[in-house]
Write a protein that holds these residues in place. Structure first.
Motif, mmCIF file in Angstrom:
data_model
loop_
_atom_site.group_PDB
_atom_site.id
_atom_site.type_symbol
_atom_site.label_atom_id
_atom_site.label_comp_id
_atom_site.label_asym_id
_atom_site.label_seq_id
_atom_site.Cartn_x
_atom_site.Cartn_y
_atom_site.Cartn_z
ATOM 1 N N PRO A 117 0.791 -1.197 0.113
ATOM 2 C CA PRO A 117 -0.012 0.087 -0.281
ATOM 3 C C PRO A 117 0.669 1.315 0.009
ATOM 4 O O PRO A 117 0.168 2.437 -0.120
ATOM 5 C CB PRO A 117 -0.829 -0.143 1.329
ATOM 6 N N GLY A 118 2.238 1.347 0.223
ATOM 7 C CA GLY A 118 2.906 2.454 0.173
ATOM 8 C C GLY A 118 3.773 2.643 1.624
ATOM 9 O O GLY A 118 3.714 3.443 2.299
ATOM 10 N N ILE A 119 4.297 1.444 1.954
ATOM 11 C CA ILE A 119 4.872 1.281 3.274
ATOM 12 C C ILE A 119 6.550 2.190 3.196
ATOM 13 O O ILE A 119 7.255 1.967 2.201
ATOM 14 C CB ILE A 119 5.389 -0.332 3.638
ATOM 15 N N VAL A 120 6.518 2.886 4.320
ATOM 16 C CA VAL A 120 7.586 3.839 4.431
ATOM 17 C C VAL A 120 8.650 3.154 4.930
ATOM 18 O O VAL A 120 8.544 2.581 6.261
ATOM 19 C CB VAL A 120 7.275 5.217 5.134
ATOM 20 N N PRO A 121 9.980 3.102 4.395
ATOM 21 C CA PRO A 121 10.968 1.825 5.153
ATOM 22 C C PRO A 121 11.311 2.740 6.404
ATOM 23 O O PRO A 121 11.367 3.785 6.477
ATOM 24 C CB PRO A 121 12.125 2.146 4.217
ATOM 25 N N CYS A 156 0.836 10.815 5.721
ATOM 26 C CA CYS A 156 1.455 9.409 6.082
ATOM 27 C C CYS A 156 0.861 9.110 7.378
ATOM 28 O O CYS A 156 0.667 10.209 8.000
ATOM 29 C CB CYS A 156 2.729 9.230 5.877
ATOM 30 N N SER A 157 0.696 7.968 7.829
ATOM 31 C CA SER A 157 0.026 7.768 9.155
ATOM 32 C C SER A 157 0.567 6.206 9.371
ATOM 33 O O SER A 157 0.833 5.359 8.621
ATOM 34 C CB SER A 157 -1.398 7.883 9.264
ATOM 35 N N ASN A 185 3.335 -0.429 10.379
ATOM 36 C CA ASN A 185 3.993 0.315 9.371
ATOM 37 C C ASN A 185 3.275 1.580 9.050
ATOM 38 O O ASN A 185 2.203 1.738 9.202
ATOM 39 C CB ASN A 185 4.055 -0.670 7.979
ATOM 40 N N CYS A 186 4.384 2.821 8.748
ATOM 41 C CA CYS A 186 3.766 3.779 8.175
ATOM 42 C C CYS A 186 3.549 3.907 6.798
ATOM 43 O O CYS A 186 4.159 3.197 5.973
ATOM 44 C CB CYS A 186 4.998 4.995 8.535
ATOM 45 N N ILE A 187 2.119 4.235 6.303
ATOM 46 C CA ILE A 187 1.640 4.031 5.085
ATOM 47 C C ILE A 187 1.566 5.423 4.374
ATOM 48 O O ILE A 187 0.896 6.320 4.964
ATOM 49 C CB ILE A 187 0.423 3.397 5.455
ATOM 50 N N GLU A 188 2.058 5.682 3.233
ATOM 51 C CA GLU A 188 1.890 6.887 2.513
ATOM 52 C C GLU A 188 0.369 6.900 1.903
ATOM 53 O O GLU A 188 -0.150 6.106 1.675
ATOM 54 C CB GLU A 188 2.703 6.814 1.401
ATOM 55 N N GLN A 197 -5.610 -5.747 4.518
ATOM 56 C CA GLN A 197 -4.655 -4.983 3.937
ATOM 57 C C GLN A 197 -5.074 -3.432 4.252
ATOM 58 O O GLN A 197 -6.079 -3.098 4.297
ATOM 59 C CB GLN A 197 -4.422 -5.185 2.610
ATOM 60 N N CYS A 198 -4.085 -2.674 4.438
ATOM 61 C CA CYS A 198 -4.056 -1.324 4.577
ATOM 62 C C CYS A 198 -4.355 -0.647 3.290
ATOM 63 O O CYS A 198 -3.966 -1.218 2.077
ATOM 64 C CB CYS A 198 -2.729 -0.503 4.978
#
Length: 296
Positions: free
Chosen positions: A23-27, A87-88, A95-98, A109-110
């Motif tokens: 979904p856009g996980i921020v590393p 992002c949250s 995980n942080c999601i964009e 799933q997010c």
């Protein structure tokens, strides 16, 4: 029937794309970010993701500029980074999601920047399939009534499956229709579900609203951004980081505990040695007494 089957296959594919797409996980950062580090983007000027070294204590929020409007971004202690705008951190996925929209339990799933279009197409297509089945079940009932010259209740008895599907799709369409309409509103105003419930943007206060046409284009007519996570990459363990983290989290306390434990073990060992010596002496005395009695 063929159209219904093809529609169903299309919906299953959308479901798999929604649930299987990152979904856009921020590393995550391996170290807390540096307060003076800045990352440059086209529309955002701020320190958003941080660097690999820096102080432990950091301000909980930072101001960033998005399309001329100041927006606050939070520092994520779990991922050790300043979250990019929109992002949250998902408490379920951790995980942080964009462009975080919400965590959908139905797909497991997010819903974020990289799979939102698939989610919307999945919901709207399922709603259209429900309406399609609802309409043609009524067509089937009407044909039965004309063929047998009977009333509607007799037609339902002759085709109970049509009656069940009419009732089921009627209920489902209310929920899916409302969800589709709500997300259409979010797309038109360029909001996420999280932002709509959390901030309640006004039209002039939403820095991401680019107009109806451009908002639709941003969701449906742009390429899916590449994933920032390589799930097949080999994990590199930083041993110095583990040692430093251990020291930071309470290395002194652990050393003190280990010293106490060592002293305790030594004390227990000495006591065991004394007990063994006493037991040996008592055995010797017992044996000696027996020998004396035998000699007498």
């Amino acid at each position: 029937m063929a159209i219904s089957l093809l529609f169903s296959v299309f919906i299953v594919v959308l479901l798999l794309l929604t649930s299987g797409t990152n979904p856009g996980i921020v590393p995550r950062n391996a170290h807390p970010p540096d307060a003076d580090d800045e990352c440059d983007t086209s529309s955002i000027s701020t320190s958003c993701l941080g660097s690999q070294t820096g102080p432990i204590s950091l301000p909980p929020m930072k101001n960033v500029t998005v399309n001329g409007i100041v927006v606050k971004v939070k520092y994520c202690k779990t991922c050790m980074l300043y979250r990019p705008p929109r992002c949250s951190h998902c408490s379920i996925c951790d995980n942080c999601i964009e462009r975080f929209d919400h965590h959908c339990p139905w797909v497991g799933q997010c819903i974020g920047k990289r799979n939102y279009r698939y989610f919307f197409m999945f919901v709207s297509s399922t709603n259209l399939l429900s309406l399609y089945v609802f309409a043609f079940c009524w067509v089937n009932i009407k044909k039965i009534m004309d063929a047998h010259h009977c009333n509607i209740w007799s037609a339902f008895f002759k085709s109970p499956a049509s009656g069940i599907l009419i009732l089921y799709t009627f209920v489902v369409s209310w929920f899916l229709g409302g969800l589709t309409a709500f997300h259409l509103y979010l797309i038109i105003t360029n909001q996420t579900t999280y932002e709509n419930y959390r901030y309640r943007y006004e039209r002039k206060m939403n820095p991401f609203n680019l107009g109806c046409a451009r908002n639709f284009k941003e969701i449906f007519c742009t390429g899916v951004p590449s994933s920032r996570i390589d799930f097949r990459a080999h994990l590199k363990v930083d041993r110095s980081l583990s040692f430093n983290t251990l020291s930071y989290l309470g290395g002194a306390t652990m050393n003190s505990d280990m010293h106490k434990m060592k002293n305790f073990d030594e004390e227990v060992g000495r006591r065991q040695d004394v007990d063994e010596c006493k037991e040996t002496d008592s055995r010797i005395k017992t044996i000696g007494g027996g020998v004396d009695r035998c000699e007498k």
